[in-house]
Structures are given as C-alpha cells and as structure tokens.
Scaffold this motif. Structure first.
Motif, PDB file in Angstrom:
ATOM      1  N   MET A   1       0.825  -1.197   0.000  1.00 57.08           N
ATOM      2  CA  MET A   1       0.000   0.000   0.000  1.00 57.08           C
ATOM      3  C   MET A   1       0.866   1.256   0.000  1.00 57.08           C
ATOM      4  SD  MET A   1      -3.253   0.973   0.403  1.00 57.08           S
ATOM      5  CE  MET A   1      -4.123   2.412   0.846  1.00 57.08           C
ATOM      6  N   GLN A   2       1.910   1.255   0.816  1.00 54.44           N
ATOM      7  CA  GLN A   2       2.799   2.412   0.912  1.00 54.44           C
ATOM      8  C   GLN A   2       3.477   2.689  -0.427  1.00 54.44           C
ATOM      9  OE1 GLN A   2       2.810   4.313   3.431  1.00 54.44           O
ATOM     10  NE2 GLN A   2       4.560   5.613   3.152  1.00 54.44           N
ATOM     11  N   GLU A   3       3.790   1.628  -1.186  1.00 54.22           N
ATOM     12  CA  GLU A   3       4.443   1.806  -2.479  1.00 54.22           C
ATOM     13  C   GLU A   3       3.542   2.549  -3.455  1.00 54.22           C
ATOM     14  OE1 GLU A   3       5.824  -1.919  -3.971  1.00 54.22           O
ATOM     15  OE2 GLU A   3       6.913  -2.383  -2.134  1.00 54.22           O
ATOM     16  N   ASN A   4       2.235   2.277  -3.402  1.00 54.96           N
ATOM     17  CA  ASN A   4       1.299   2.950  -4.300  1.00 54.96           C
ATOM     18  C   ASN A   4       1.228   4.443  -4.039  1.00 54.96           C
ATOM     19  OD1 ASN A   4       0.648   0.614  -5.649  1.00 54.96           O
ATOM     20  ND2 ASN A   4      -1.170   0.213  -4.443  1.00 54.96           N
ATOM     21  N   LEU A   5       1.406   4.842  -2.783  1.00 54.78           N
ATOM     22  CA  LEU A   5       1.337   6.258  -2.442  1.00 54.78           C
ATOM     23  C   LEU A   5       2.509   7.050  -3.009  1.00 54.78           C
ATOM     24  CD1 LEU A   5       0.161   6.067   1.280  1.00 54.78           C
ATOM     25  CD2 LEU A   5      -1.209   6.622  -0.736  1.00 54.78           C
ATOM     26  N   HIS A   6       3.626   6.380  -3.255  1.00 48.00           N
ATOM     27  CA  HIS A   6       4.825   7.065  -3.732  1.00 48.00           C
ATOM     28  C   HIS A   6       5.257   6.588  -5.114  1.00 48.00           C
ATOM     29  CE1 HIS A   6       5.216   8.948   0.147  1.00 48.00           C
ATOM     30  NE2 HIS A   6       5.132   7.773   0.734  1.00 48.00           N
ATOM     31  N   SER A   7       4.381   5.896  -5.810  1.00 45.34           N
ATOM     32  CA  SER A   7       4.726   5.403  -7.139  1.00 45.34           C
ATOM     33  C   SER A   7       4.846   6.572  -8.113  1.00 45.34           C
ATOM     34  CB  SER A   7       3.664   4.418  -7.639  1.00 45.34           C
ATOM     35  OG  SER A   7       2.485   5.097  -8.001  1.00 45.34           O
ATOM     36  N   PRO A   8       5.646   6.402  -9.150  1.00 45.45           N
ATOM     37  CA  PRO A   8       5.778   7.475 -10.155  1.00 45.45           C
ATOM     38  C   PRO A   8       4.433   7.843 -10.800  1.00 45.45           C
ATOM     39  CG  PRO A   8       7.537   5.884 -10.423  1.00 45.45           C
ATOM     40  CD  PRO A   8       6.587   5.312  -9.403  1.00 45.45           C
ATOM     41  N   HIS A   9       3.577   6.849 -11.004  1.00 49.01           N
ATOM     42  CA  HIS A   9       2.262   7.140 -11.590  1.00 49.01           C
ATOM     43  C   HIS A   9       1.445   8.039 -10.663  1.00 49.01           C
ATOM     44  CE1 HIS A   9       2.535   4.545 -15.083  1.00 49.01           C
ATOM     45  NE2 HIS A   9       3.039   3.595 -14.312  1.00 49.01           N
ATOM     46  N   ARG A  10       1.494   7.750  -9.380  1.00 49.50           N
ATOM     47  CA  ARG A  10       0.763   8.551  -8.393  1.00 49.50           C
ATOM     48  C   ARG A  10       1.334   9.972  -8.338  1.00 49.50           C
ATOM     49  NH1 ARG A  10      -3.243   7.852  -4.226  1.00 49.50           N
ATOM     50  NH2 ARG A  10      -3.165   9.834  -3.153  1.00 49.50           N
ATOM     51  N   GLN A  11       2.672  10.064  -8.361  1.00 47.99           N
ATOM     52  CA  GLN A  11       3.318  11.380  -8.346  1.00 47.99           C
ATOM     53  C   GLN A  11       2.898  12.194  -9.570  1.00 47.99           C
ATOM     54  OE1 GLN A  11       7.443  10.256  -8.146  1.00 47.99           O
ATOM     55  NE2 GLN A  11       7.529  10.547  -5.919  1.00 47.99           N
ATOM     56  N   LEU A  12       2.834  11.529 -10.710  1.00 45.18           N
ATOM     57  CA  LEU A  12       2.455  12.212 -11.949  1.00 45.18           C
ATOM     58  C   LEU A  12       1.030  12.764 -11.844  1.00 45.18           C
ATOM     59  CD1 LEU A  12       3.292  12.955 -14.814  1.00 45.18           C
ATOM     60  CD2 LEU A  12       2.487  10.725 -15.561  1.00 45.18           C
ATOM     61  N   ILE A  13       0.134  11.984 -11.307  1.00 47.73           N
ATOM     62  CA  ILE A  13      -1.251  12.438 -11.130  1.00 47.73           C
ATOM     63  C   ILE A  13      -1.305  13.647 -10.207  1.00 47.73           C
ATOM     64  CG2 ILE A  13      -3.481  11.804 -10.105  1.00 47.73           C
ATOM     65  CD1 ILE A  13      -2.887   8.912 -11.144  1.00 47.73           C
ATOM     66  N   GLU A  14      -0.576  13.574  -9.097  1.00 46.87           N
ATOM     67  CA  GLU A  14      -0.580  14.676  -8.137  1.00 46.87           C
ATOM     68  C   GLU A  14       0.030  15.941  -8.729  1.00 46.87           C
ATOM     69  OE1 GLU A  14       1.234  13.261  -4.543  1.00 46.87           O
ATOM     70  OE2 GLU A  14      -0.413  11.871  -4.148  1.00 46.87           O
ATOM     71  N   LEU A  15       1.104  15.793  -9.504  1.00 50.61           N
ATOM     72  CA  LEU A  15       1.725  16.956 -10.141  1.00 50.61           C
ATOM     73  C   LEU A  15       0.782  17.594 -11.162  1.00 50.61           C
ATOM     74  CD1 LEU A  15       5.380  15.687 -10.685  1.00 50.61           C
ATOM     75  CD2 LEU A  15       4.634  17.465  -9.104  1.00 50.61           C
ATOM     76  N   ARG A  16       0.084  16.768 -11.922  1.00 52.93           N
ATOM     77  CA  ARG A  16      -0.872  17.299 -12.899  1.00 52.93           C
ATOM     78  C   ARG A  16      -2.018  18.028 -12.222  1.00 52.93           C
ATOM     79  NH1 ARG A  16      -1.000  12.068 -16.909  1.00 52.93           N
ATOM     80  NH2 ARG A  16       0.777  12.681 -18.195  1.00 52.93           N
ATOM     81  N   MET A  17      -2.464  17.500 -11.087  1.00 54.74           N
ATOM     82  CA  MET A  17      -3.533  18.165 -10.343  1.00 54.74           C
ATOM     83  C   MET A  17      -3.059  19.513  -9.803  1.00 54.74           C
ATOM     84  SD  MET A  17      -5.161  14.859  -8.389  1.00 54.74           S
ATOM     85  CE  MET A  17      -5.939  15.835  -7.144  1.00 54.74           C
ATOM     86  N   GLU A  18      -1.850  19.532  -9.263  1.00 51.44           N
ATOM     87  CA  GLU A  18      -1.304  20.786  -8.741  1.00 51.44           C
ATOM     88  C   GLU A  18      -1.116  21.801  -9.869  1.00 51.44           C
ATOM     89  OE1 GLU A  18       2.405  22.484  -6.046  1.00 51.44           O
ATOM     90  OE2 GLU A  18       2.216  20.322  -6.350  1.00 51.44           O
ATOM     91  N   HIS A  19      -0.678  21.331 -11.033  1.00 54.50           N
ATOM     92  CA  HIS A  19      -0.487  22.201 -12.196  1.00 54.50           C
ATOM     93  C   HIS A  19      -1.827  22.814 -12.615  1.00 54.50           C
ATOM     94  CE1 HIS A  19       0.312  23.273 -16.420  1.00 54.50           C
ATOM     95  NE2 HIS A  19       1.542  23.481 -16.010  1.00 54.50           N
ATOM     96  N   ALA A  20      -2.871  21.996 -12.638  1.00 51.11           N
ATOM     97  CA  ALA A  20      -4.197  22.496 -13.006  1.00 51.11           C
ATOM     98  C   ALA A  20      -4.700  23.512 -11.977  1.00 51.11           C
ATOM     99  CB  ALA A  20      -5.180  21.333 -13.126  1.00 51.11           C
TER     100      ALA A  20
END
Length: 67
Positions: A1-20
């Motif tokens: 579970m912890q790995e999913n929170l810090h996965s590159p895919h998750r980071q990408l989603i969070e960065l895109r949300m912050e960018h928007a």
C-alpha cells in the motif's frame, strides 16, 4: 500500500492536479484589479517547475525508443 502512495504514476497524477490548480489560480489572479505582479510571477514560475517535473516523470514512465 505504501508503495502505491509514492509510485511514479501517483506522483504524476498529483503533479498534474497541482499544475491544473495553479492554472486556475493564475487565471483568477490575473483578473483581479490591481494585479499583484510579484505573486503572479511566482505562481507562473512554480507552474513551470511543475511542468518540468511532469515532463521528466512522463519520460521516465514512457521512454521513447531511438529511431
């Protein structure tokens, strides 16, 4: 579970949300009168940094093969 929170895919989603979010903030700040130029420049700089991070992660996750 912890790995999913810090996965590159998750980071990408969070960065895109912050960018928007920054896009929306910049649009609203530009419409205000008077415009706070310093704050607007800082927001735009942060948005550019996020764009660079997004691009790096996209390349990491989907590297293009040489032609």
């Amino acid at each position: 579970m912890q790995e999913n929170l810090h996965s590159p895919h998750r980071q990408l989603i969070e960065l895109r949300m912050e960018h928007a979010d920054l896009d929306n903030l910049i649009d609203r700040a530009a419409e205000q009168s008077p415009v706070d130029e310093l704050s607007l420049r800082r927001l735009k700089k942060r948005r550019l940094l996020l764009r660079d991070q997004i691009t790096r992660l996209e390349i990491l996750l989907d590297p293009k093969e040489p032609a």
